[in-house]
Design a protein around this motif. Structure first.
Motif, PDB file in Angstrom:
ATOM      1  N   THR A 165       6.434 -22.097 -45.853  1.00 45.96           N
ATOM      2  CA  THR A 165       7.523 -21.115 -45.929  1.00 45.96           C
ATOM      3  C   THR A 165       7.470 -20.315 -47.217  1.00 45.96           C
ATOM      4  OG1 THR A 165       8.915 -22.587 -44.590  1.00 45.96           O
ATOM      5  CG2 THR A 165      10.022 -20.838 -45.817  1.00 45.96           C
ATOM      6  N   SER A 203       7.995 -24.224 -39.530  1.00 47.48           N
ATOM      7  CA  SER A 203       8.292 -24.545 -40.932  1.00 47.48           C
ATOM      8  C   SER A 203       9.590 -23.887 -41.382  1.00 47.48           C
ATOM      9  CB  SER A 203       7.133 -24.095 -41.828  1.00 47.48           C
ATOM     10  OG  SER A 203       5.942 -24.781 -41.508  1.00 47.48           O
ATOM     11  N   TYR A 204       9.793 -22.632 -40.963  1.00 47.67           N
ATOM     12  CA  TYR A 204      11.057 -21.955 -41.269  1.00 47.67           C
ATOM     13  C   TYR A 204      12.239 -22.737 -40.710  1.00 47.67           C
ATOM     14  CZ  TYR A 204       9.410 -17.508 -43.233  1.00 47.67           C
ATOM     15  OH  TYR A 204       8.877 -16.536 -44.045  1.00 47.67           O
TER      16      TYR A 204
END
Length: 210
Positions: free
Chosen positions: A50, A117-118
């Motif tokens: 991120t 991942s975000y």
């Protein structure tokens, strides 16, 4: 017996809270979950993936990215050499100085890992206040992205030094992500409409009386 049963029920009711906290520490302390190529080289945590994208796209200030990286940097430094990392050197420590000039194809080829991942980072932070499904969605996206590249071979990677790897801690993160979702059985039962009870026809009832 009553005390033990009530305590077990209380623990089960708070399972989502405990799972969310464990998931938060796994993410925020940057426990390695996987190894995958990214703009910063090789990323091992959702925060690293991120952060490399946030620095490259300049969506948020660099100070916010440093605040996201600092807890994990402190934990890693204390484990390795019992020192505190410098705030000013965080970007260079994580090899984020040249991510703007790095090829964007690295992230485009792994959109599932990037999006997951975000969601994982956002779900870990929000889950401390209110456990939800964002962590579960993020973890599932990351796992699918890793499976797609590692098993299905998409995209094809011929460099063994940049091959993906999944750590055993990924299983712990997955269990915590699923356990952080709170299922209210009573609420679901109340939401199900009650089936109407069949009533006898008025004509048939009258015929029986005759």
């Amino acid at each position: 017996m009553a005390t033990s049963s009530s305590s077990s029920k209380g623990w089960l009711n708070n399972l989502s809270t405990y799972a969310s906290r464990i998931y938060f520490f796994l993410i925020i302390l940057q426990i390695p979950l996987f190894r995958v190529p990214c703009r910063a080289g090789m990323c091992t945590t959702p925060i690293h993936v991120t952060s490399s994208q946030l620095i490259a796209s300049e969506i948020v200030p660099v100070g916010a990215v440093k605040a996201l990286l600092y807890p994990g940097a402190v934990a890693n430094s204390l484990i390795k050499n019992m020192t505190f990392p410098s705030w000013n050197n965080l970007i260079s420590i994580y090899n984020l100085t040249d991510v703007k000039r790095a090829s964007a194809m690295t992230d485009l080829q792994r959109l599932e890992v990037l999006a997951g991942s975000y969601f994982s980072v956002a779900g870990a932070v929000i889950g401390i206040l209110k456990p939800g499904r964002m962590s579960m969605f993020g973890t599932l996206l990351v796992i699918w992205g890793l499976v797609k590249e590692g098993i299905l071979g998409k995209p094809v990677n011929t460099d063994p030094t940049k091959s993906i790897f999944v750590y055993p801690t990924m299983f712990i993160a997955m269990v915590c992500a699923f356990s952080s979702v709170k299922y209210d059985v009573k609420k679901v039962a109340r939401s199900v409409p009650a089936r109407p009870v069949a009533k006898p026809l008025q004509s048939s009832s009258k015929s029986k009386l005759k």
